[in-house]
Write an enzyme that holds these catalytic residues in place. Structure first.
Site, mmCIF file in Angstrom:
data_model
loop_
_atom_site.group_PDB
_atom_site.id
_atom_site.type_symbol
_atom_site.label_atom_id
_atom_site.label_comp_id
_atom_site.label_asym_id
_atom_site.label_seq_id
_atom_site.Cartn_x
_atom_site.Cartn_y
_atom_site.Cartn_z
ATOM 1 N N ARG A 92 60.198 32.491 46.678
ATOM 2 C CA ARG A 92 61.038 33.703 46.513
ATOM 3 C C ARG A 92 62.316 33.324 45.997
ATOM 4 O O ARG A 92 62.910 33.981 44.916
ATOM 5 C CB ARG A 92 61.225 34.467 47.551
ATOM 6 C CG ARG A 92 60.002 35.587 48.198
ATOM 7 C CD ARG A 92 59.856 35.763 49.444
ATOM 8 N NE ARG A 92 59.507 34.561 49.852
ATOM 9 C CZ ARG A 92 57.853 34.351 49.851
ATOM 10 N NH1 ARG A 92 57.061 35.465 49.684
ATOM 11 N NH2 ARG A 92 57.319 33.181 50.295
ATOM 12 N N LYS A 121 64.599 6.467 40.666
ATOM 13 C CA LYS A 121 65.091 5.204 40.336
ATOM 14 C C LYS A 121 66.237 4.511 41.046
ATOM 15 O O LYS A 121 66.864 3.427 40.713
ATOM 16 C CB LYS A 121 65.596 5.222 38.662
ATOM 17 C CG LYS A 121 64.291 5.784 37.638
ATOM 18 C CD LYS A 121 65.127 5.829 36.348
ATOM 19 C CE LYS A 121 64.110 6.406 35.583
ATOM 20 N NZ LYS A 121 65.019 6.851 34.350
ATOM 21 N N ARG A 142 68.732 24.082 46.609
ATOM 22 C CA ARG A 142 67.849 23.874 47.966
ATOM 23 C C ARG A 142 67.651 22.824 48.247
ATOM 24 O O ARG A 142 67.026 21.820 47.488
ATOM 25 C CB ARG A 142 66.747 24.840 47.842
ATOM 26 C CG ARG A 142 65.688 24.743 49.062
ATOM 27 C CD ARG A 142 64.928 25.515 49.459
ATOM 28 N NE ARG A 142 65.291 27.103 49.617
ATOM 29 C CZ ARG A 142 64.572 27.840 50.029
ATOM 30 N NH1 ARG A 142 63.150 27.671 50.149
ATOM 31 N NH2 ARG A 142 65.083 29.075 50.103
ATOM 32 N N HIS A 175 71.218 29.712 55.008
ATOM 33 C CA HIS A 175 70.814 30.269 53.827
ATOM 34 C C HIS A 175 71.566 31.669 53.404
ATOM 35 O O HIS A 175 71.118 32.680 53.656
ATOM 36 C CB HIS A 175 69.355 30.691 54.120
ATOM 37 C CG HIS A 175 68.410 31.070 52.835
ATOM 38 N ND1 HIS A 175 68.964 31.070 51.528
ATOM 39 C CD2 HIS A 175 67.037 31.069 52.795
ATOM 40 C CE1 HIS A 175 67.928 31.113 50.779
ATOM 41 N NE2 HIS A 175 66.665 31.444 51.599
HETATM 42 C C1 NCD Z 1 63.026 31.186 54.140
HETATM 43 C C2 NCD Z 1 63.564 29.930 54.019
HETATM 44 O O1 NCD Z 1 63.204 29.004 52.989
HETATM 45 O O2 NCD Z 1 64.491 29.550 54.843
HETATM 46 N N1 NCD Z 1 62.420 31.657 52.916
HETATM 47 C C3 NCD Z 1 63.073 32.305 52.017
HETATM 48 O O3 NCD Z 1 63.879 31.617 51.449
HETATM 49 N N2 NCD Z 1 62.950 33.711 51.673
HETATM 50 C C4 NCD Z 1 62.151 31.483 55.419
HETATM 51 C C5 NCD Z 1 61.114 30.406 55.828
HETATM 52 O O4 NCD Z 1 60.843 29.583 54.890
HETATM 53 O O5 NCD Z 1 60.445 30.760 56.807
#
Ligand code: NCD
Length: 360
Positions: A92, A121, A142, A175
């Site tokens: 997502r 590398k 991420r 997040h």
């Molecule tokens: C979440 C995450 O990656 O922290 N998902 C997301 O970004 N919608 C929640 C999860 O992975 O449980």
């Protein structure tokens, strides 16, 4: 780069020292000309900003309905490029950021794992980041390491590179853009009953390692008379950093393992998945904690306006039959992510005024 930022950089000696500074004491560092340049943790957001982002997300959603509106949106940032650097699994967040960039006309490049970049590398993180910054105007990250997005911002600032950074999930820590879309979902769902102020929210599941509930908890200081219920097994209790933040800001919270007792009391139930990727003990992985699941029987127990949220992906926490109930808003919540991320990116690049101008 503006002067304030340059002065701030010189004051700190190195990354470790900078990282250990209280978040609230270094907010200016991530600003440029009075506007956020990097979005790294949710302590950066105040009420005015949250309200603005919710309004902007709705406006973008409305504009995107017509071909003319969509064309206007896609001209706004057609001169900008973004990099999606996602080295932890994502469905997502990745797709919604990608589509948010598309809505605004940005060009995208992506890396989805260190095995396909030169890190394999032996290239350092610093050099990898500098390389991305050579090509793009925005880096969305991420990463499994807690402070990595913030470190990226730090590295880019050291090199005086004015490239924006967004944290798309930093290990079990934060997040922030999920928290934004969660706020948007809460505010929209409660728009006929006074918005999010004065509401009771239960957060359920793995609160210890769930970055979504951690980031969302920080945002509660922006709303009036919120009551939080942290519902989890003993081993997955909310960590002390969040609890002391809530205490400092006089936000009422209760910790319990009695999900059934909390259910009829609250206005929103935020379900989460056990984050087994961070598990040290195998026992934590095998136990699915059924007493913290939401089943179709529970639909008759909760209030008629109570919404059920989940950042997704879901495993067993919410029974599939629950999806049909209008109070189950997690699929809307998922879609809200795209609009909110488009709003955020348009703000970062200062084209939000052009969107608002369409509604005058
Ligand atoms: C979440 C995450 O990656 O922290 N998902 C997301 O970004 N919608 C929640 C999860 O992975 O449980």
């Amino acid at each position: 780069m503006d002067e304030l930022k340059e002065v701030t950089i010189q004051t700190y000696k190195g990354w470790d020292e900078f990282y250990n500074i209280e978040k609230s004491d270094k907010l200016d560092f991530f600003m440029r000309n009075g506007r956020m340049l990097d979005v790294l943790f949710s302590q950066q957001f105040d009420r005015a900003f949250l309200d603005d982002m919710c309004l902007l997300a709705t406006r973008i959603r409305r504009m995107a309905l017509t071909k003319m509106g969509a064309q206007k949106l896609s001209g706004l940032l057609s001169h900008k490029r973004a990099m999606l650097y996602f080295v932890q699994p994502s469905t997502r967040t990745f797709i919604s950021f990608l589509n948010a960039c598309h809505i605004l006309g940005m060009k995208i490049s992506e890396i989805r794992g260190t095995t396909t970049s030169s890190e394999v590398k032996g290239e350092s993180q610093e050099d990898t980041i500098r390389t991305f910054a050579s090509y793009v105007d925005l880096i969305i990250i991420r990463h499994p390491e807690e402070g990595f997005a913030e470190k990226t911002s730090w590295i880019l600032n050291q090199n005086k590179t004015p490239v924006a950074v967004i944290n798309g999930g930093s290990g079990p820590d934060q997040h922030p853009t999920q928290a934004l879309l969660d706020i948007y979902t809460l505010e929209r769902s409660f728009r006929n009953i006074g918005g999010l102020d004065n509401k009771k929210i239960a957060m359920v599941g793995d609160l210890k390692r769930g970055r979504t509930v951690r980031s969302l908890s920080y945002l509660m200081r922006n709303y009036k008379d919120i009551k939080l219920y942290f519902v989890s097994p003993e081993i997955f209790r909310m960590r002390d950093d969040i609890k002391s933040f809530l205490n400092k800001h006089n936000i009422e919270f209760h910790e319990t393992d009695d999900f059934a007792g909390v259910m009829p009391e609250v206005d929103a139930i935020y379900m989460t998945r056990i984050q087994k990727e961070y598990s040290e003990a195998p026992a934590e992985e095998s136990d699915i904690y059924p007493q913290f699941h939401f089943t179709k029987e529970h639909l008759s127990v909760i209030q008629s306006h109570c919404i059920i949220m989940h950042p997704l992906p879901r495993r067993y926490e919410i029974e599939v039959e629950v999806d049909k109930d209008p109070r189950a808003v997690y699929w809307k919540q998922e879609r809200n992510g795209m609009w909110m991320r488009a709003a955020l990116i348009s703000y970062l690049f200062g084209v939000d005024d052009q969107i608002s101008a369409e509604f005058r």
